[in-house]
Every structure is written in structure tokens, then in C-alpha cells.
Design a protein around this motif. Structure first.
Motif, PDB file in Angstrom:
ATOM      1  N   MET A   6       6.967   2.270 -12.103  1.00  0.00           N
ATOM      2  CA  MET A   6       5.711   1.805 -11.529  1.00  0.00           C
ATOM      3  C   MET A   6       4.649   1.725 -12.613  1.00  0.00           C
ATOM      4  O   MET A   6       4.522   2.654 -13.418  1.00  0.00           O
ATOM      5  CB  MET A   6       5.244   2.780 -10.460  1.00  0.00           C
ATOM      6  CG  MET A   6       6.028   2.607  -9.186  1.00  0.00           C
ATOM      7  SD  MET A   6       5.536   3.790  -7.966  1.00  0.00           S
ATOM      8  CE  MET A   6       6.526   5.143  -8.539  1.00  0.00           C
TER       9      MET A   6
ATOM     10  N   ILE B 294       9.567  11.705  -5.641  1.00  0.00           N
ATOM     11  CA  ILE B 294       8.431  11.084  -4.964  1.00  0.00           C
ATOM     12  C   ILE B 294       8.635  11.164  -3.461  1.00  0.00           C
ATOM     13  O   ILE B 294       9.682  10.792  -2.948  1.00  0.00           O
ATOM     14  CB  ILE B 294       8.284   9.612  -5.389  1.00  0.00           C
ATOM     15  CG1 ILE B 294       7.990   9.520  -6.890  1.00  0.00           C
ATOM     16  CG2 ILE B 294       7.170   8.943  -4.591  1.00  0.00           C
ATOM     17  CD1 ILE B 294       8.164   8.128  -7.459  1.00  0.00           C
ATOM     18  N   LYS B 295       7.646  11.681  -2.787  1.00  0.00           N
ATOM     19  CA  LYS B 295       7.728  11.782  -1.334  1.00  0.00           C
ATOM     20  C   LYS B 295       7.055  10.585  -0.682  1.00  0.00           C
ATOM     21  O   LYS B 295       7.574   9.996   0.247  1.00  0.00           O
ATOM     22  CB  LYS B 295       7.052  13.081  -0.877  1.00  0.00           C
ATOM     23  CG  LYS B 295       7.170  13.354   0.610  1.00  0.00           C
ATOM     24  CD  LYS B 295       6.564  14.696   0.948  1.00  0.00           C
ATOM     25  CE  LYS B 295       6.349  14.855   2.458  1.00  0.00           C
ATOM     26  NZ  LYS B 295       7.632  14.900   3.176  1.00  0.00           N
ATOM     27  N   GLU B 296       5.894  10.220  -1.184  1.00  0.00           N
ATOM     28  CA  GLU B 296       5.124   9.165  -0.542  1.00  0.00           C
ATOM     29  C   GLU B 296       4.050   8.657  -1.492  1.00  0.00           C
ATOM     30  O   GLU B 296       3.475   9.430  -2.249  1.00  0.00           O
ATOM     31  CB  GLU B 296       4.448   9.758   0.710  1.00  0.00           C
ATOM     32  CG  GLU B 296       3.933   8.720   1.665  1.00  0.00           C
ATOM     33  CD  GLU B 296       3.287   9.355   2.884  1.00  0.00           C
ATOM     34  OE1 GLU B 296       3.781  10.400   3.354  1.00  0.00           O
ATOM     35  OE2 GLU B 296       2.274   8.818   3.350  1.00  0.00           O
ATOM     36  N   MET B 297       3.789   7.363  -1.416  1.00  0.00           N
ATOM     37  CA  MET B 297       2.695   6.809  -2.205  1.00  0.00           C
ATOM     38  C   MET B 297       1.773   6.024  -1.300  1.00  0.00           C
ATOM     39  O   MET B 297       2.236   5.239  -0.468  1.00  0.00           O
ATOM     40  CB  MET B 297       3.254   5.875  -3.269  1.00  0.00           C
ATOM     41  CG  MET B 297       3.854   6.650  -4.414  1.00  0.00           C
ATOM     42  SD  MET B 297       4.564   5.556  -5.621  1.00  0.00           S
ATOM     43  CE  MET B 297       6.120   5.299  -4.807  1.00  0.00           C
ATOM     44  N   ALA B 298       0.481   6.230  -1.455  1.00  0.00           N
ATOM     45  CA  ALA B 298      -0.526   5.453  -0.733  1.00  0.00           C
ATOM     46  C   ALA B 298      -1.443   4.879  -1.802  1.00  0.00           C
ATOM     47  O   ALA B 298      -2.385   5.531  -2.265  1.00  0.00           O
ATOM     48  CB  ALA B 298      -1.280   6.345   0.245  1.00  0.00           C
ATOM     49  N   LEU B 299      -1.120   3.666  -2.229  1.00  0.00           N
ATOM     50  CA  LEU B 299      -1.791   3.093  -3.402  1.00  0.00           C
ATOM     51  C   LEU B 299      -3.257   2.785  -3.154  1.00  0.00           C
ATOM     52  O   LEU B 299      -4.090   2.966  -4.043  1.00  0.00           O
ATOM     53  CB  LEU B 299      -1.042   1.839  -3.857  1.00  0.00           C
ATOM     54  CG  LEU B 299       0.418   2.087  -4.260  1.00  0.00           C
ATOM     55  CD1 LEU B 299       1.084   0.786  -4.673  1.00  0.00           C
ATOM     56  CD2 LEU B 299       0.500   3.104  -5.382  1.00  0.00           C
ATOM     57  N   VAL B 300      -3.567   2.307  -1.950  1.00  0.00           N
ATOM     58  CA  VAL B 300      -4.957   1.974  -1.645  1.00  0.00           C
ATOM     59  C   VAL B 300      -5.829   3.242  -1.676  1.00  0.00           C
ATOM     60  O   VAL B 300      -6.995   3.194  -2.049  1.00  0.00           O
ATOM     61  CB  VAL B 300      -5.051   1.223  -0.291  1.00  0.00           C
ATOM     62  CG1 VAL B 300      -6.488   1.034   0.132  1.00  0.00           C
ATOM     63  CG2 VAL B 300      -4.355  -0.145  -0.392  1.00  0.00           C
TER      64      VAL B 300
ATOM     65  N   ILE C  96       4.496   3.326  -0.082  1.00  0.00           N
ATOM     66  CA  ILE C  96       5.873   3.299  -0.565  1.00  0.00           C
ATOM     67  C   ILE C  96       6.473   4.671  -0.289  1.00  0.00           C
ATOM     68  O   ILE C  96       5.927   5.687  -0.726  1.00  0.00           O
ATOM     69  CB  ILE C  96       5.932   3.003  -2.076  1.00  0.00           C
ATOM     70  CG1 ILE C  96       5.232   1.670  -2.377  1.00  0.00           C
ATOM     71  CG2 ILE C  96       7.374   2.975  -2.571  1.00  0.00           C
ATOM     72  CD1 ILE C  96       5.160   1.339  -3.862  1.00  0.00           C
TER      73      ILE C  96
ATOM     74  N   HIS D 117      -5.096   5.669  -3.685  1.00  0.00           N
ATOM     75  CA  HIS D 117      -4.914   6.221  -5.039  1.00  0.00           C
ATOM     76  C   HIS D 117      -4.214   7.570  -5.009  1.00  0.00           C
ATOM     77  O   HIS D 117      -4.565   8.479  -5.752  1.00  0.00           O
ATOM     78  CB  HIS D 117      -6.257   6.382  -5.761  1.00  0.00           C
ATOM     79  CG  HIS D 117      -6.998   5.114  -5.961  1.00  0.00           C
ATOM     80  ND1 HIS D 117      -7.403   4.674  -7.190  1.00  0.00           N
ATOM     81  CD2 HIS D 117      -7.382   4.161  -5.090  1.00  0.00           C
ATOM     82  CE1 HIS D 117      -8.025   3.527  -7.057  1.00  0.00           C
ATOM     83  NE2 HIS D 117      -8.026   3.182  -5.793  1.00  0.00           N
TER      84      HIS D 117
ATOM     85  N   ILE E 258       4.697   5.632 -13.583  1.00  0.00           N
ATOM     86  CA  ILE E 258       5.529   6.621 -12.902  1.00  0.00           C
ATOM     87  C   ILE E 258       6.971   6.144 -12.989  1.00  0.00           C
ATOM     88  O   ILE E 258       7.283   5.027 -12.579  1.00  0.00           O
ATOM     89  CB  ILE E 258       5.122   6.775 -11.415  1.00  0.00           C
ATOM     90  CG1 ILE E 258       3.637   7.137 -11.308  1.00  0.00           C
ATOM     91  CG2 ILE E 258       6.001   7.796 -10.717  1.00  0.00           C
ATOM     92  CD1 ILE E 258       3.126   7.235  -9.874  1.00  0.00           C
ATOM     93  N   ILE E 259       7.831   6.980 -13.557  1.00  0.00           N
ATOM     94  CA  ILE E 259       9.246   6.627 -13.662  1.00  0.00           C
ATOM     95  C   ILE E 259      10.064   7.773 -13.071  1.00  0.00           C
ATOM     96  O   ILE E 259      10.131   8.861 -13.642  1.00  0.00           O
ATOM     97  CB  ILE E 259       9.653   6.381 -15.138  1.00  0.00           C
ATOM     98  CG1 ILE E 259       8.760   5.289 -15.742  1.00  0.00           C
ATOM     99  CG2 ILE E 259      11.129   5.982 -15.230  1.00  0.00           C
ATOM    100  CD1 ILE E 259       9.011   5.025 -17.215  1.00  0.00           C
ATOM    101  N   PRO E 260      10.669   7.537 -11.902  1.00  0.00           N
ATOM    102  CA  PRO E 260      11.459   8.601 -11.282  1.00  0.00           C
ATOM    103  C   PRO E 260      12.833   8.720 -11.928  1.00  0.00           C
ATOM    104  O   PRO E 260      13.466   7.712 -12.250  1.00  0.00           O
ATOM    105  CB  PRO E 260      11.612   8.135  -9.826  1.00  0.00           C
ATOM    106  CG  PRO E 260      10.942   6.808  -9.723  1.00  0.00           C
ATOM    107  CD  PRO E 260      10.634   6.319 -11.088  1.00  0.00           C
TER     108      PRO E 260
ATOM    109  N   ASP F 273       0.840  -1.200   0.000  1.00  0.00           N
ATOM    110  CA  ASP F 273       0.000   0.000   0.000  1.00  0.00           C
ATOM    111  C   ASP F 273       0.876   1.251   0.000  1.00  0.00           C
ATOM    112  O   ASP F 273       0.792   2.075  -0.888  1.00  0.00           O
ATOM    113  CB  ASP F 273      -0.901  -0.023   1.239  1.00  0.00           C
ATOM    114  CG  ASP F 273      -1.672   1.275   1.419  1.00  0.00           C
ATOM    115  OD1 ASP F 273      -1.833   2.027   0.431  1.00  0.00           O
ATOM    116  OD2 ASP F 273      -2.133   1.538   2.552  1.00  0.00           O
TER     117      ASP F 273
ATOM    118  N   GLU G  74      -5.293   3.209 -11.128  1.00  0.00           N
ATOM    119  CA  GLU G  74      -4.470   4.385 -11.335  1.00  0.00           C
ATOM    120  C   GLU G  74      -4.562   5.294 -10.105  1.00  0.00           C
ATOM    121  O   GLU G  74      -5.437   5.122  -9.279  1.00  0.00           O
ATOM    122  CB  GLU G  74      -4.935   5.125 -12.588  1.00  0.00           C
ATOM    123  CG  GLU G  74      -6.328   5.683 -12.506  1.00  0.00           C
ATOM    124  CD  GLU G  74      -7.421   4.680 -12.821  1.00  0.00           C
ATOM    125  OE1 GLU G  74      -7.119   3.505 -13.047  1.00  0.00           O
ATOM    126  OE2 GLU G  74      -8.586   5.096 -12.812  1.00  0.00           O
TER     127      GLU G  74
END
Lengths: 71, 71
Positions: free
Chosen positions: A51, B48-54, A25, B56, B25-27, A23, B3
Motif C-alpha cells: 500500500m 492488518i485487521k482493518e483499514m479506514a482510509l478516509v 479494506i 486515516h 504498508i507491506i504485509p 475507503d 497518510e
């Protein structure tokens, strides 16, 4: 749910599953923090390579020791 | 579909929507490449600082000019 599977790409170009159902990252300088929907946490020496969210795939690239010193 | 919406966190701590429905997403070193499910592409000066995929949600942090020279 829209969690993703996180894979590590090694020096030989092979993908290995690092963690599934991720979830959160949070990338650091030479590492990436992962947390999955089960509350499991892991920090790996890597950086995010790519990603593909619709495919539920996150690809990490291992950070080699020499690269750490390269600045 | 899984997405995410990508937001930029500015110097004042405010979030601004950069792109919605992002798939890829490609950093890079000082920039992040985004591509959404409509085929729109964008490259932003950020990391990228943070991702919360759930949720979105992907949060980017602007890369300041001074930081570019610090590394």
C-alpha cells in the motif's frame, strides 16, 4: 478525501483496477473485502501486496489455487 | 497528504498508536512493514485487521505466539 484505488497484480505482472475510491479494506485469509466511498462492496480472492497511501494506491496479489492448499 | 495513523489492537481490545503519518504498508506472513512520510521504518509482529482510509486509520492485530505455529 483520502480513499485509494485498488489494483490487482496478475500472474503476468499486469495491474488491473479492481475498485476506485476505496475507503475500507479488511483482509481475510485468502480474500480481501473492499468498500468504497459510494458504498459499493467487493470481496476478491487476493492478499494485500503493498500500500502506498500518499499515492492513493493499494496493490493486491491474486491468490492462486495451489497456494490455498499449501497451508 | 493521505497518510494514516497505524494502531495496534492488543489482547485486551485496547488500541495503541504504533506509528503516525504512515505512507507505505507491506504485509508479510506474520508481520507488517510500515514506513511513514518522515522516512521512519518499523516492522511489527501483527497482521492488518482493518483499514479506514478516509478516517486515516489502520488497525493491526497482534500475532500471538500460538498462532504462529497453528498455520
Amino acid at each position: 478525501m483520502c480513499e485509494a484505488n485498488v489494483y490487482m497484480l496478475d500472474e503476468n505482472g499486469e495491474k488491473k483496477l479492481v475498485m476506485e475510491a476505496v475507503d475500507k479494506i479488511i483482509p481475510g485469509t485468502d480474500e480481501v473485502f473492499l468498500e468504497n466511498i459510494f458504498g459499493e462492496r467487493k470481496t476478491v480472492k487476493a492478499r494485500i501486496k503493498e500500500m502506498a497511501l500518499v499515492d492513493h494506491k493499494v496493490l493486491l496479489q491474486r491468490v492462486a489455487a495451489e497456494e490455498n492448499n499449501a497451508g
